[in-house]
Design an enzyme around this catalytic site. Structure first.
Site, short mmCIF file in Angstrom:
data_model
loop_
_atom_site.label_atom_id
_atom_site.label_comp_id
_atom_site.label_asym_id
_atom_site.label_seq_id
_atom_site.Cartn_x
_atom_site.Cartn_y
_atom_site.Cartn_z
N GLU A 213 -1.25 -2.36 13.13
CA GLU A 213 -1.91 -1.97 11.87
C GLU A 213 -3.38 -1.66 12.12
O GLU A 213 -3.95 -0.77 11.51
CB GLU A 213 -1.77 -3.11 10.84
CG GLU A 213 -2.38 -2.78 9.47
CD GLU A 213 -2.29 -3.93 8.46
OE1 GLU A 213 -1.97 -5.06 8.88
OE2 GLU A 213 -2.57 -3.69 7.27
N ASP A 290 2.90 -3.15 -0.06
CA ASP A 290 2.05 -4.11 0.67
C ASP A 290 1.39 -5.08 -0.31
O ASP A 290 1.77 -6.24 -0.37
CB ASP A 290 1.02 -3.40 1.55
CG ASP A 290 0.51 -4.28 2.69
OD1 ASP A 290 1.17 -5.30 2.98
OD2 ASP A 290 -0.52 -3.95 3.30
N1 ADE Z 1 -1.87 -9.87 4.14
C1 ADE Z 1 -1.83 -9.13 3.02
N2 ADE Z 1 -1.86 -7.83 3.30
C2 ADE Z 1 -1.93 -7.73 4.65
C3 ADE Z 1 -2.00 -6.67 5.56
N3 ADE Z 1 -1.99 -5.38 5.15
N4 ADE Z 1 -2.09 -6.94 6.87
C4 ADE Z 1 -2.09 -8.20 7.31
N5 ADE Z 1 -2.01 -9.25 6.50
C5 ADE Z 1 -1.94 -9.02 5.18
ZN ZN Z 2 1.36 -6.59 4.80
#
Ligand code: ADE
Ligand code: ZN
Length: 354
Positions: A213, A290
């Site tokens: 990510e 998300d």
């Molecule tokens: N917790 C909530 N959203 C998140 C994300 N996009 N990446 C990592 N942890 C998270």
């Molecule tokens: Zn997440």
């Protein structure tokens, strides 16, 4: 008259399989929870509160994004709050034809000396169960470990997961099904949590992992080596074509959150999002919210963003139907949902020319 595109996308049956419960709280609910628990907030109207509970487009990183949650956690250390937000999540999902939601959260972030990690999960299940009875959307729970937590805290979360895991769950009975790892990926590498994934594998617990990510492909490599069944975000996947080939060969779906990735600056802007590249390369993808509350979006908006990226309506309808194949549910339950999605998606597409 041609039906508006948003109406068609709304009518599509959908799943949301990457959805943080604590990131999905309605701003109005944040206010009400604070009033009930007598917690002081920086504002006492919904409009005044919005800048504090939603992430601005000026957000510079995942870390800055995650900081917004700090205002919300103190309100969730209470069974009434947890049940309520789970119930409201199901209501919000049902309103936009999300038929199944996998709600994830880190119970250890919500526990207190009087509210154990197991009880946090039980309260969420209660809200999800009630939500199913009232609104018809089915659900499951994914337990998150947190990267910045030490081994003791993550062990507590993992033991809750082990005790409450139900591999043979039916659609109608919300259950704990899987493990995730969330939090600040830039600072804490996935390999530090490998033993939890190895144990989950031995126990037959489904696994997903936020990986790729924020930076590079190393965490993606580790997640694949740990045999995760799904990958959260995976934005950096295209940097390594060998990994792409492996994900395609192993049919590992990537849980995409387009607006989330734009907001956390995982991608510089919407048009740089690689979702369509993934799709063209044969990587299975799903569209997800998300953190619908923190970002201020719904899943239908994410489908609109995918259209803007160049997906066709027919491709999106197929993604929605195919998402049922990736649910953490026994195969017969997935197949039940898939059959329903196939007929409902056909009906939604017929609206286009109605
Ligand atoms: N917790 C909530 N959203 C998140 C994300 N996009 N990446 C990592 N942890 C998270
Ligand atoms: Zn997440």
């Amino acid at each position: 008259m041609k039906t508006m595109m948003r109406d068609i996308l709304l009518a599509l049956p959908k799943t949301d399989i990457h959805c943080h419960l604590d990131g999905s709280v309605r701003p109005a609910t944040v206010l009400e929870l604070a009033r009930r628990l007598k917690v002081k907030l920086p504002a006492d109207t919904v409009e005044g509160l919005l800048p504090f509970v939603t992430v601005a487009p000026t957000c510079r990183s995942l870390k800055e994004f995650l900081d917004v949650f700090e205002l919300i956690y103190p309100l969730l250390r209470d069974p009434v709050s947890v049940e309520r937000i789970a119930y409201e999540l199901v209501e919000d999902c049902a309103k936009e034809n999300i038929r199944h939601v996998e709600a994830r959260f880190a119970p250890v972030l919500q526990e207190t000396s009087k509210f154990s990690s197991d009880q946090v999960v039980e309260a969420a299940l209660k809200g999800l169960r009630k939500g199913f009875k009232d609104f018809g959307t089915t659900s499951s729970v994914i337990v998150c470990l947190i990267r910045s937590h030490g081994p003791k805290e993550n062990r507590r979360a993992f033991e809750t997961l082990k005790r409450m895991f139900r591999p043979q769950s039916r659609l109608e009975e919300p259950a704990v099904v899987a493990l995730d790892l969330a939090g600040d990926e830039a600072r804490y590498p996935t390999r530090d949590y490998a033993s939890f994934y190895e144990e989950a594998k031995r126990l037959g617990i489904w696994t997903t992992c936020h990986a790729g990510e924020t930076k590079g492909t190393e965490n993606l490599r580790t997640a694949l080596d740990l045999c995760v069944q799904r990958i959260g975000h995976g934005i950096h996947l295209m940097e390594d074509q060998k990994l792409v080939a492996e994900v395609v060969r192993r049919k590992i779906p990537v849980e995409i959150g387009i607006s989330s990735n734009v907001r956390t600056k995982s991608v510089p802007d919407l048009k740089s999002h690689p979702a369509l590249d993934f799709h063209k390369a044969g990587v299975p993808i799903t569209l997800n919210t998300d953190d619908r509350g923190i970002i201020g979006i719904d899943l239908t908006h994410e489908y609109e963003e995918a259209l803007a990226l160049g997906f066709t309506l027919e491709e999106l309808a197929k993604l929605a139907v195919d998402s049922t194949d990736h649910l953490f549910l026994p195969a017969d339950q997935r197949a039940r949902l898939r059959r329903r999605f196939e007929s409902e998606a056909r009906a939604a597409l017929q609206k286009e020319n109605a």
